[in-house]
Scaffold this active site. Structure first.
Site, PDB file in Angstrom:
ATOM      1  N   LYS A 180       0.788  -1.281   0.090  1.00 55.90           N
ATOM      2  CA  LYS A 180      -0.136  -0.010   0.086  1.00 55.90           C
ATOM      3  C   LYS A 180       0.967   1.249  -0.075  1.00 55.90           C
ATOM      4  O   LYS A 180       2.141   1.112   0.094  1.00 55.90           O
ATOM      5  CB  LYS A 180      -0.801   0.018   1.256  1.00 55.90           C
ATOM      6  CG  LYS A 180      -1.778  -1.479   1.699  1.00 55.90           C
ATOM      7  CD  LYS A 180      -2.324  -2.122   0.666  1.00 55.90           C
ATOM      8  CE  LYS A 180      -2.797  -3.238   1.113  1.00 55.90           C
ATOM      9  NZ  LYS A 180      -3.772  -4.045   0.337  1.00 55.90           N
TER      10      LYS A 180
HETATM   11  C1  LIG Z   1      -4.174  -5.214   1.304  1.00 56.58           C
HETATM   12  C2  LIG Z   1      -5.745  -5.466   1.795  1.00 56.58           C
HETATM   13  C3  LIG Z   1      -6.242  -6.001   2.771  1.00 56.58           C
HETATM   14  C4  LIG Z   1      -5.397  -6.524   3.805  1.00 56.58           C
HETATM   15  O1  LIG Z   1      -4.465  -5.842   4.363  1.00 56.58           O
HETATM   16  P1  LIG Z   1      -3.451  -6.435   5.377  1.00 56.58           P
HETATM   17  O2  LIG Z   1      -3.051  -5.185   6.252  1.00 56.58           O
HETATM   18  O3  LIG Z   1      -2.468  -7.132   4.543  1.00 56.58           O
HETATM   19  O4  LIG Z   1      -4.249  -7.234   6.422  1.00 56.58           O
HETATM   20  C5  LIG Z   1      -7.681  -6.099   3.047  1.00 56.58           C
HETATM   21  N1  LIG Z   1      -8.250  -5.501   1.778  1.00 56.58           N
HETATM   22  C6  LIG Z   1      -7.976  -5.119   0.901  1.00 56.58           C
HETATM   23  C7  LIG Z   1      -8.818  -4.384  -0.217  1.00 56.58           C
HETATM   24  C8  LIG Z   1      -6.579  -4.929   0.465  1.00 56.58           C
HETATM   25  O5  LIG Z   1      -6.062  -4.585  -0.740  1.00 56.58           O
END
Ligand SMILES: *Cc1c(COP(=O)(O)O)cnc(C)c1O
Length: 379
Positions: A180
């Site tokens: 992210k």
């Molecule tokens: C990356 C992601 C998650 C999970 O995030 P984590 O912090 O790795 O648990 C959940 N939902 C979406 C849409 C994502 O892109």
């Protein structure tokens, strides 16, 4: 090889982490609190509750609403699998809704066909940073007594109707995974405007304790905690929060650079006739991922291989959870847009330090690959 994504981490983050270590307080403490306040303010929310990941944050949000066995929560299948899994953790059933082709997001009209009398909530994802039309979804759900939870894992810095995504969210969960825009290694946050919910979320992430470990420590003498309910250990560490605070200070610059590079992609891709992700009319994306639609009939594996041969690391488009073995046999409606989306989209490299020449390489590699396989839309 040009990577698909590279987190923007530097000496400042390293120093902040080192300082947290040297302070002797490495578990959830003052830096987590500071990060919660700063992050919540940046997304227009009154309260932030830091957690170990977005996945655990989503779990807490569903749990907080008292959703469990026998209940249904509508989610997009077109999402990272954690969206649907967070519902399953509570014993409730995720129900897959299709998405809009333009945004990759669920909407009132894609949710409506899958509602039942057991639907308790809708978990809307701002997919890859593209804001979903949350007001329209709330206008549809709220009169029916259905809560709207936002999976904003990818959406830090995206905007909706001129305000940050997260403003006026009932409950929104965020991710700080390195894929992210902001990263703390692993980590997440839940934001809300409800002070009572914030208190309960803080308790739920920390074993159900009546007094947090940090407050007990600061309170000195004999503060004895109670365990008020069965809860979880979903805490973030102060080392992570220290990194997060530095990352947050860079968010505006990160978004500005991504949007600049995305605008350049749009110009460069204009000749190929390919459709790419763009801002919806009501908001702006942070371009967490830059996806393009391949022409119908294109062999995506072949395209990915062609790009790799030319030094470009691209990725398949967003996954569809209902097609994964973990959801085999899970009842589900027809999801034609989701299936087209997941089969025909490709994510191109986009990262803060990307150079224009790297971007030119990506686009020429894509054009050549499509041309070689005679798949360009316009000759
Ligand atoms: C990356 C992601 C998650 C999970 O995030 P984590 O912090 O790795 O648990 C959940 N939902 C979406 C849409 C994502 O892109």
């Amino acid at each position: 090889m040009i990577p698909v994504m590279r987190p923007l981490l530097g000496e400042e983050e390293a120093l902040a982490a080192a300082e947290a270590v040297r302070s002797g307080w490495v578990a959830q403490g003052p830096r987590v609190r500071e990060f919660e306040e700063a992050f919540a303010a940046s997304v227009g929310a009154s309260h932030g509750v830091a957690v170990s990941s977005c996945t655990t944050g989503l779990h807490l949000a569903v749990h907080l609403l008292g959703i469990g066995p026998g209940d249904e929560v509508v989610v997009p299948s077109l999402s990272f699998i954690a969206t649907a899994n967070a519902v399953r953790y509570t014993g409730a059933t995720p129900v897959f809704a299709d998405v809009e082709a333009g945004t990759g997001n669920i909407s009132a009209s894609t949710v409506e066909p899958v509602l039942t009398e057991r639907t308790r909530a809708v978990m809307v994802v701002h997919q890859a940073g593209v804001p979903a039309d949350v007001d329209a979804l709330k206008a549809f759900c709220e009169p029916r007594g259905i809560a709207v939870i936002e999976d904003a894992a990818c959406a830090a810095g995206s905007t909706y109707k001129g305000k940050p995504v997260g403003t006026n969210a009932l409950l929104a969960a965020w991710s700080f995974h390195p894929r992210k825009l902001l990263t703390t290694g692993e980590g997440g946050m839940v934001t809300t405007d409800d002070p009572d919910w914030a208190v309960r979320l803080k308790r739920l992430r920390e074993h159900g304790m009546s007094v947090s470990a940090a407050d007990r420590h600061n309170g000195g003498s004999a503060v004895i905690e109670q365990y008020l309910e069965t809860a979880f250990n979903y805490r973030m560490t102060d080392i992570q929060a220290a990194v997060g605070l530095v990352q947050l200070s860079k968010l505006d610059a990160i978004i500005a650079r991504r949007r600049e590079l995305a605008a350049r992609y749009h110009e460069l891709l204009a000749d190929t006739g390919l459709t790419a992700v763009m801002d919806p009319e009501y908001g702006t994306t942070n371009y967490q991922s830059f996806w393009v639609w391949l022409p119908e009939g294109a062999d995506r594996q072949e395209v990915l291989a062609g790009l790799a041969e030319r030094g470009v690391s691209a990725r398949r488009g967003i996954m569809a959870s209902h097609l994964e073995p973990a959801y085999e046999g899970h009842p589900c409606a027809e999801l034609p847009v989701t299936e087209a989306f997941t089969a025909r989209t490709l994510i191109l490299p986009l990262f803060h330090d990307m150079t224009e020449s790297e971007q030119d390489t990506v686009v020429s590699a894509l054009s050549e690959t499509l041309h070689t396989s005679r798949l360009t839309v316009r000759g």
